[in-house]
Scaffold this active site. Structure first.
Site, PDB file in Angstrom:
ATOM      1  N   CYS A  25       0.863  -1.172   0.000  1.00  0.00           N
ATOM      2  CA  CYS A  25       0.000   0.000   0.000  1.00  0.00           C
ATOM      3  C   CYS A  25       0.905   1.228   0.000  1.00  0.00           C
ATOM      4  O   CYS A  25       2.045   1.166  -0.454  1.00  0.00           O
ATOM      5  CB  CYS A  25      -0.951  -0.027   1.186  1.00  0.00           C
ATOM      6  SG  CYS A  25      -0.137  -0.077   2.794  1.00  0.00           S
ATOM      7  N   HIS A 562      -2.381  10.790   4.154  1.00  0.00           N
ATOM      8  CA  HIS A 562      -3.036   9.487   3.968  1.00  0.00           C
ATOM      9  C   HIS A 562      -4.519   9.650   4.292  1.00  0.00           C
ATOM     10  O   HIS A 562      -4.897   9.894   5.436  1.00  0.00           O
ATOM     11  CB  HIS A 562      -2.402   8.439   4.881  1.00  0.00           C
ATOM     12  CG  HIS A 562      -2.751   7.025   4.526  1.00  0.00           C
ATOM     13  ND1 HIS A 562      -3.990   6.493   4.785  1.00  0.00           N
ATOM     14  CD2 HIS A 562      -2.032   6.034   3.938  1.00  0.00           C
ATOM     15  CE1 HIS A 562      -4.010   5.225   4.379  1.00  0.00           C
ATOM     16  NE2 HIS A 562      -2.837   4.930   3.853  1.00  0.00           N
TER      17      HIS A 562
END
Length: 652
Positions: A25, A562
């Site tokens: 990720c 994020h």
């Protein structure tokens, strides 16, 4: 960082023959391995280029960092020849390889189904509580408010109607989220839910009476008599229906093509599901569903306050495992059959446990003399626990020091015993904490408040007394709180990338961010939907999933933005990006947008993390505004203070 060397060290530590599949990720390598015990954990812990590791949901995760994880992953794949996968693929591989606990997998399914429904269930629960206030006798006198003031009868009736709607039509709501969870059309799921609560059927609450009296109408299907029974208030039947419907739909989509698929797949899916439901699945799962609630009710009625005490002593431990995520399904069933069950006994026990953990966290606040970071964390986490959200208190404070957690378990057990002695049950859902009395019938308020007081006092006092001699010395500091306003901090400024409210990053539910593995920073609960460049610089991270951005500012500060937690699993759904890796941007440029509704519907938080990933290259990273402050994209929230600057503020 030499990606090839790091990849080789990781491969050696994990043992490439031990690896089943790999993905990555924005920040970490995600591996499915055959045996975690074969991993050389010490080698990974001591690797200077890795920021940490943890094992969760069948995935072994190695934190590398934004920008670098891509390069390490590419070299790792070349070196090991491991099967590449998306993060979504990896979840399925982990499940199919048996690395995920089956019970936890079931709980995850229930969580995915019920978490999106929480707003509707809580709204209905609080409206039920309001209806209790309006219609309950003994709250403001011997008569109810409706009896004392007949002019509000219409108001009470409307409130009752609105409160009952989410529960009366619960199969429709579950049909939507469950069918979506199993990979089918949520619209067809809603249609299947409607099928189970049609007015022409015997109401689900009257089925037992109709069967007992022999007055249950039936359909004659070629000699087979099928009961015309409704499923109001039922949970398991519609989940089973959604599973069948979704799989039928996928089957027909695969084997029918073009216009035939478009025309006949919905009809065939509903038709077959309907027959299977009313003939087989519905009746069986109704028995199972009723059996669960009957068993729980039997447990409480048989063991009484002892059962309450045992459950209360373990409730917070259950929260740690995640098993509590299955409780909404049980509580909903208890409340849907309140005339039979008497109410929801899980709620008052949860309130006792949550208050106990919050009280222990508040005690840590007083024990952490001079440690401003711990005090800030314990005060905010304690307040959160008092309102029913204990994860920040559990993972951020109590489990770290251990003794507050176990003391709170004991206090919860005693308080739950008192709840049992007074036979306290809730008549609706609500916040399982101090203000939980709104979900409790007025004639049980005294017992509720006595138990909650005991829970708080016992946990707080014992934690405080025990902690005076057992609190680790490194948790107490003589530092002075030198928090200052933004213009007094000398260093490199980072603006808020999105409008919203500042949150202590140590309270978020992802350990990679909350533990500081990635660096110091802050979280934002967004009110906006645009991600704005917080400074001039170069885009170093811009993934296809569009859920994270890396920016190296002109001053050398490496910032990770994020959006959400585990939102990589959405594979870009709900996100739009306006930049590419290597692009130069100016402060205020739009990097991308996100759809909060899409993220929320998928069951993910959209809390946005803003982290200085090269924190160690600075003397300190300071937070310029207090937690809880509302910020806009042009507001400075973080300052990276270089080694040459005087430190005049508390670290973030």
């Amino acid at each position: 960082m030499n990606y090839k060397e790091v990849a080789k060290r990781v491969a050696d530590a994990v043992d490439k023959v031990n690896i089943i599949a790999a993905a990555h990720c924005a920040t970490r390598l995600r591996l499915v391995v055959k045996d975690v015990k074969k991993i050389d954990q010490k080698a990974l812990d001591n690797d200077p280029d890795l920021k940490g590791t943890f094992n969760a949901n069948g995935q072994y995760q190695i934190i590398v960092g934004p920008g670098d994880v891509n390069g390490v992953y590419d070299e790792f794949v070349k070196l090991t020849g491991v099967k590449q996968a998306s993060t979504d693929d990896l979840k399925q591989i982990a499940a199919s390889s048996g690395k995920q606990n089956p019970l936890m997998a079931l709980i995850k399914v229930l969580s995915d189904i019920f978490v999106p429904l929480i707003p509707a269930l809580v709204a209905g629960g609080l409206l039920m509580a309001l209806n209790n206030i309006l219609t309950g006798a003994g709250m403001f006198g011997p008569k109810s408010l409706v009896e004392m003031f007949p002019q509000i009868t219409g108001l009470a009736q409307m409130v009752n109607l609105m409160a009952s709607a989410p529960f009366a039509f619960l199969p429709i709501l579950i049909g939507i989220t469950a069918t979506r969870r199993f990979g089918g059309s949520e619209i067809l799921g809603a249609a299947a839910g409607m099928m189970l609560v049609m007015p022409s059927l015997i109401n689900g609450y009257s089925v037992a009476e109709a069967v007992a009296s022999g007055k249950m109408p039936t359909w004659d299907l070629f000699g087979l008599h099928v009961a015309q029974a409704g499923y109001q208030g039922q949970v398991l039947p519609i989940i089973g229906v959604a599973f069948i419907l979704a799989n039928l739909e996928k089957f027909f989509h695969k084997h029918l093509k073009g216009a035939i698929d478009f025309t006949f797949t919905p009809m065939l899916s509903i038709l077959i599901t309907g027959f299977v439901t009313f003939i087989v699945v519905g009746p069986i799962l109704r028995i199972v569903s009723n059996g669960i609630t009957d068993s729980l009710t039997w447990l409480v009625t048989t063991f009484g306050f002892i059962g309450y005490a045992i459950f209360g002593s373990f409730y917070s431990a259950i929260v740690i495992t995640g098993l509590h995520q299955s409780f909404p399904a049980i509580e909903t069933q208890l409340l849907a059959n309140i005339s039979k069950t008497g109410g929801d006994f899980i709620f008052p026990i949860a309130a006792s446990a949550n208050v106990a953990q919050g009280a222990a966290t508040f005690a840590i606040y007083f024990l952490a003399k001079g440690n401003t970071k711990l005090r800030a964390l314990s005060s905010s986490a304690g307040a959160s626990a008092m309102l029913g959200i204990t994860e920040p208190a559990l993972f951020g404070v109590n489990l770290k020091y251990k003794f507050p957690f176990f003391i709170a378990l004991g206090a919860s057990g005693v308080a739950s015993l008192v709840m049992g002695l007074f036979h306290v049950m809730s008549s609706s859902l609500g916040p399982a904490g101090l203000i939980g009395f709104i979900a409790i019938p007025a004639n049980k308020w005294i017992g509720f408040f006595i138990a909650i007081t005991i829970s708080f006092a016992l946990s707080f006092v014992v934690t405080l007394m025990y902690g005076r001699s057992h609190m680790p010395s490194d948790s107490v500091s003589t530092d002075v709180d030198n928090t200052v306003v933004a213009d007094q901090v000398s260093g490199f400024k980072v603006d808020a990338p999105v409008a919203g409210q500042l949150v202590d990053i140590k309270t978020v539910s992802d350990a990679v961010f909350s533990s500081g593995m990635m660096g110091e920073g802050v979280a934002i609960e967004p009110s906006g939907h645009e991600i704005i460049a917080p400074a001039d610089g170069e885009i170093t991270v811009a993934y296809a999933t569009k859920h994270a951005y890396g920016l190296k500012t002109a001053d050398g500060v490496e910032v990770l933005i994020h959006i959400g937690i585990d939102t990589v699993n959405l594979a870009g759904k709900g996100f739009e990006s306006q930049v590419v890796q290597g692009q130069q941007v100016k402060k205020g440029d739009v990097l991308g947008t996100f759809d909060k509704q899409v993220i929320s519907d998928a069951g993910y938080p959209f809390t946005t993390m803003v982290i200085v990933t090269n924190t160690k290259t600075f003397k300190t990273v300071v937070l310029n505004q207090p937690f809880g402050a509302n910020v806009a994209p042009n507001d400075v929230i973080i300052t990276a203070v270089p080694e040459t600057a005087a430190q005049t503020a508390v670290t973030a």
